[in-house]
Design an enzyme around this catalytic site. Structure first.
Site, mmCIF file in Angstrom:
data_model
loop_
_atom_site.group_PDB
_atom_site.id
_atom_site.type_symbol
_atom_site.label_atom_id
_atom_site.label_comp_id
_atom_site.label_asym_id
_atom_site.label_seq_id
_atom_site.Cartn_x
_atom_site.Cartn_y
_atom_site.Cartn_z
ATOM 1 N N LYS A 63 0.843 -1.206 0.000
ATOM 2 C CA LYS A 63 0.000 0.000 0.000
ATOM 3 C C LYS A 63 0.867 1.242 0.000
ATOM 4 O O LYS A 63 1.846 1.315 0.742
ATOM 5 C CB LYS A 63 -0.856 -0.032 1.284
ATOM 6 C CG LYS A 63 -1.824 1.116 1.420
ATOM 7 C CD LYS A 63 -3.170 0.796 0.788
ATOM 8 C CE LYS A 63 -4.057 2.018 0.645
ATOM 9 N NZ LYS A 63 -3.697 2.847 -0.520
ATOM 10 N N LYS A 87 5.011 2.270 8.365
ATOM 11 C CA LYS A 87 3.811 3.013 8.772
ATOM 12 C C LYS A 87 2.604 2.084 8.904
ATOM 13 O O LYS A 87 1.870 2.133 9.888
ATOM 14 C CB LYS A 87 3.530 4.081 7.704
ATOM 15 C CG LYS A 87 2.700 5.244 8.152
ATOM 16 C CD LYS A 87 2.366 6.162 6.982
ATOM 17 C CE LYS A 87 3.576 6.875 6.418
ATOM 18 N NZ LYS A 87 3.203 7.856 5.353
ATOM 19 N N LYS A 99 5.322 2.390 -2.984
ATOM 20 C CA LYS A 99 5.281 3.804 -3.386
ATOM 21 C C LYS A 99 5.458 3.884 -4.886
ATOM 22 O O LYS A 99 6.102 3.017 -5.487
ATOM 23 C CB LYS A 99 6.409 4.581 -2.706
ATOM 24 C CG LYS A 99 6.160 6.067 -2.642
ATOM 25 C CD LYS A 99 5.146 6.378 -1.562
ATOM 26 C CE LYS A 99 5.040 7.807 -1.194
ATOM 27 N NZ LYS A 99 4.363 7.950 0.110
ATOM 28 N N THR A 183 -4.850 12.879 6.677
ATOM 29 C CA THR A 183 -3.439 12.982 7.080
ATOM 30 C C THR A 183 -3.297 14.042 8.173
ATOM 31 O O THR A 183 -2.702 13.801 9.232
ATOM 32 C CB THR A 183 -2.561 13.329 5.863
ATOM 33 O OG1 THR A 183 -2.799 12.361 4.848
ATOM 34 C CG2 THR A 183 -1.089 13.352 6.222
ATOM 35 N N ASN A 213 -2.182 19.786 0.648
ATOM 36 C CA ASN A 213 -3.360 19.181 1.289
ATOM 37 C C ASN A 213 -3.180 19.078 2.801
ATOM 38 O O ASN A 213 -4.004 19.583 3.580
ATOM 39 C CB ASN A 213 -3.611 17.798 0.657
ATOM 40 C CG ASN A 213 -4.697 17.012 1.381
ATOM 41 O OD1 ASN A 213 -4.527 16.593 2.526
ATOM 42 N ND2 ASN A 213 -5.830 16.819 0.743
ATOM 43 N N SER A 343 -7.361 5.386 4.213
ATOM 44 C CA SER A 343 -7.295 4.599 2.974
ATOM 45 C C SER A 343 -7.704 3.156 3.268
ATOM 46 O O SER A 343 -8.419 2.522 2.490
ATOM 47 C CB SER A 343 -5.868 4.588 2.416
ATOM 48 O OG SER A 343 -5.649 5.681 1.564
HETATM 49 N N1 GLU Z 1 0.665 9.018 0.400
HETATM 50 C C1 GLU Z 1 0.177 8.850 1.729
HETATM 51 C C2 GLU Z 1 1.313 8.450 2.659
HETATM 52 O O1 GLU Z 1 2.468 8.699 2.394
HETATM 53 C C3 GLU Z 1 -1.028 7.922 1.800
HETATM 54 C C4 GLU Z 1 -0.797 6.536 1.316
HETATM 55 C C5 GLU Z 1 -2.072 5.696 1.219
HETATM 56 O O2 GLU Z 1 -3.129 6.170 1.575
HETATM 57 O O3 GLU Z 1 -1.930 4.553 0.778
HETATM 58 O O4 GLU Z 1 1.095 7.946 3.725
#
Ligand code: GLU
Length: 415
Positions: A63, A87, A99, A183, A213, A343
Site C-alpha cells: 500500500k 507506517k 510507493k 493525514t 493538502n 485509505s
Molecule cells: N501518500 C500517503 C502516505 O504517504 C497515503 C498513502 C495511502 O493512503 O496509501 O502515507
C-alpha cells in the site's frame, strides 16, 4: 544507505531478530520502472519515467501513494516504500508498503495531458496492482481526480469494477468520507491528545511549513481548535503574524495561488527560507518535502515540538541536533499515518459494499491514532528512546512477528 534504512538498522539493535530477517528488509521485493508515453495537446508525444516499488508484503498487500514531481527517482521511491511498510505496521493495518512516482512537473501539463498520464500509469503498472496485491493512493501533487482516472483505466483493462484497487478516490466513485483531510486530522488528534504531556497551553502557537493538502487542513483544524497560526509557507515563500494569521484569508489567498498573497495585510510580514524554522512557537508542522531540516539549519529551530506531516522532513543528523536541544519530534510514520489509515477504511468499505458515515470514520481514526501514539510514548518512556526510535522498534517488531509466524508455518509444512 538511505536514512530510513539507517534508522531501521538502529532500531534492530534493540530487538532479538532472526539473522536473515534484516537482510529481507534491506532491499525491496520489486521495483519497476516504465516509460509512459502520452499524446500532448499539440499533437506531439512525450515520454515520462514512471516507478512503482513494492517494498515488503509480509503483513499484507502492499500500500502506498503515487507522486508526480520533477525530482523523484528510484532511490526516493524505494525509501518511501520502506517508510510505508513501517507506517502500515505501526498502525496495525493489514498491509505491506509500496510507493510510486512519475518524473514530471504536473504544472507544465494541461488537464487532458495529465489525464492521459494518469491512464498511462495505470496501463504500465496494472499487472502489479490489485485489491489483494498493491493498492495505490494519492501522494505529492496527485489527488482524487488522479485516482479516479487510474481506477477507471484499471477497471477497463481487467474488465471488472474493483474499487478496492485504489484509495483516495472521489466519494462519488467509491471513495471514503473523511479521506481528504485524514493525514492532517490524524496528526491533529495526536497533538490534541498529547498537548498536556508536552506541556502546551490550550492556545498552542503553530508554524506550518508546506501548505498543500496536509498543511492547509492542519491549519484549518488547528485554527478551529483555538491555536494561533503564527507563520505559514509554501513553495513561493512564507508569511508571519505575531497576532496570528487569519485562517479564512489564508484559505482564500491559497486557493488563488500562494500564501504570499497575505503580504500587505495588517501585521503580516515576510519570512523567507530558513527564517521560518527560527520562528518561536510551541509546534512546528513540517508538511512540505523531504530533508528540509538538516544539520545546517536544525540549530536555529525554536519550536518545542515538531510534527512530521510530510515523509522524511528531518535528516538523521538533524535528529541528533534537535534531540540535544530537547525538541520533541513526532515521527512521520506515526504523525502522518492518518492518511493511509483512512485509505484502509476505504478499502474495507469497498470490499464490503458499505458507506460509512463521517462520524464513524472520525471516531475510528481518532481511536487508532490515540492508541498507537500511546504505545509509542509508552515504549519511548520505558526504554529511554526518542519517539522515532520507539515507533521504528514497534513497527519493526510487528513485521518480525509476521515473518517469524510465516517461518514456523513453512517449517511445519516441511515436517
Ligand atoms: N501518500 C500517503 C502516505 O504517504 C497515503 C498513502 C495511502 O493512503 O496509501 O502515507
Amino acid at each position: 544507505m538511505n536514512a530510513t534504512l539507517k534508522r531501521l538498522f538502529e532500531a534492530a539493535r534493540h530487538l532479538y531478530l532472526d539473522p536473515g530477517f534484516l537482510e529481507n528488509l534491506e532491499t525491496p521485493l520489486e521495483l519497476i520502472q516504465a516509460r509512459l508515453t502520452i499524446a500532448m495537446d499539440d499533437g506531439s508525444t512525450r515520454c515520462f519515467l514512471g516507478y512503482r516499488c513494492r517494498y515488503d508484503d509480509t503483513r499484507g498487500p502492499t500500500k502506498g501513494g503515487i507522486r508526480y514531481t520533477k525530482d523523484v527517482d528510484a532511490y526516493d521511491v524505494v525509501e518511501l516504500a520502506l517508510m510505508m511498510t513501517l507506517k502500515c505496521s505501526l498502525l496495525e493495518l493489514p498491509f505491506g508498503g509500496a510507493k510510486g512516482g512519475v518524473v514530471v512537473d504536473p504544472n507544465s501539463l494541461s488537464k487532458m495531458e495529465l489525464e492521459r498520464l494518469d491512464r498511462a500509469y495505470a496501463r504500465a503498472f496494472y499487472r502489479v496492482l490489485g485489491p489483494d496485491r498493491d493498492i495505490p493512493a494519492p501522494d505529492m501533487a496527485t489527488n482524487e481526480t488522479t485516482m479516479a482516472h487510474m481506477a477507471d483505466e484499471y477497471y477497463t483493462i481487467v474488465g471488472k469494477k474493483t474499487p478496492a484497487v485504489i484509495t483516495g478516490k472521489p466519494v462519488a466513485l467509491g471513495g471514503s468520507l473523511g479521506r481528504d483531510d485524514a493525514t492532517a486530522r490524524g496528526g491533529f488528534y495526536i497533538m490534541r491528545h498529547k498537548a498536556d504531556t508536552l506541556g502546551f497551553k490550550s492556545k498552542m502557537t503553530v508554524v506550518i511549513i508546506g501548505c498543500g493538502n496536509a498543511g492547509m487542513h492542519y491549519a484549518r483544524l488547528a485554527a478551529a481548535a483555538g491555536c494561533k497560526i503564527v507563520a505559514v509557507s509554501d513553495s513561493k515563500g512564507g508569511v508571519g503574524n505575531h497576532a496570528g494569521l487569519d485562517i479564512n484569508q489564508l484559505k482564500a489567498v491559497k486557493s488563488r495561488g500562494s500564501v504570499t498573497g497575505m503580504l500587505g495585510s495588517t501585521g503580516v510580514f515576510e519570512l523567507s527560507g530558513d527564517a521560518m524554522l527560527a520562528v518561536p512557537c510551541d509546534l512546528l508542522v513540517m508538511a512540505a518535502k523531504e530533508n528540509m531540516v538538516h544539520a545546517g539549519n536544525a540549530g536555529s529551530i525554536k519550536a518545542k515540538a515538531i510534527l512530521e506531516l510530510a515523509n522524511g522532513p528531518i535528516t538523521p543528523e538533524a535528529d541528533a541536533i534537535l534531540e540535544a536541544k530537547n525538541v520533541i519530534i513526532i515521527p512521520d510514520i506515526l504523525a502522518n499515518a492518518g492518511g493511509v489509515t483512512v485509505s484502509y477504511y476505504e478499502w474495507v468499505q469497498n470490499r464490503q459494499g458499505e458507506n460509512w458515515s463521517l462520524e464513524k470514520v472520525h471516531e475510528r481514526l481518532k481511536a487508532a491514532m490515540i492508541s498507537q501514539a500511546d504505545a509509542v510514548w509508552a515504549c519511548a518512556q520505558e526504554k529511554h528512546f526518542s519517539l522515532r526510535q520507539a515507533a521504528y522498534v514497534i513497527a519493526l517488531s510487528r513485521i518480525a512477528k509476521a515473518m517469524n509466524a510465516l517461518k514456523m508455518t513453512i517449517s511445519s509444512r516441511l515436517l
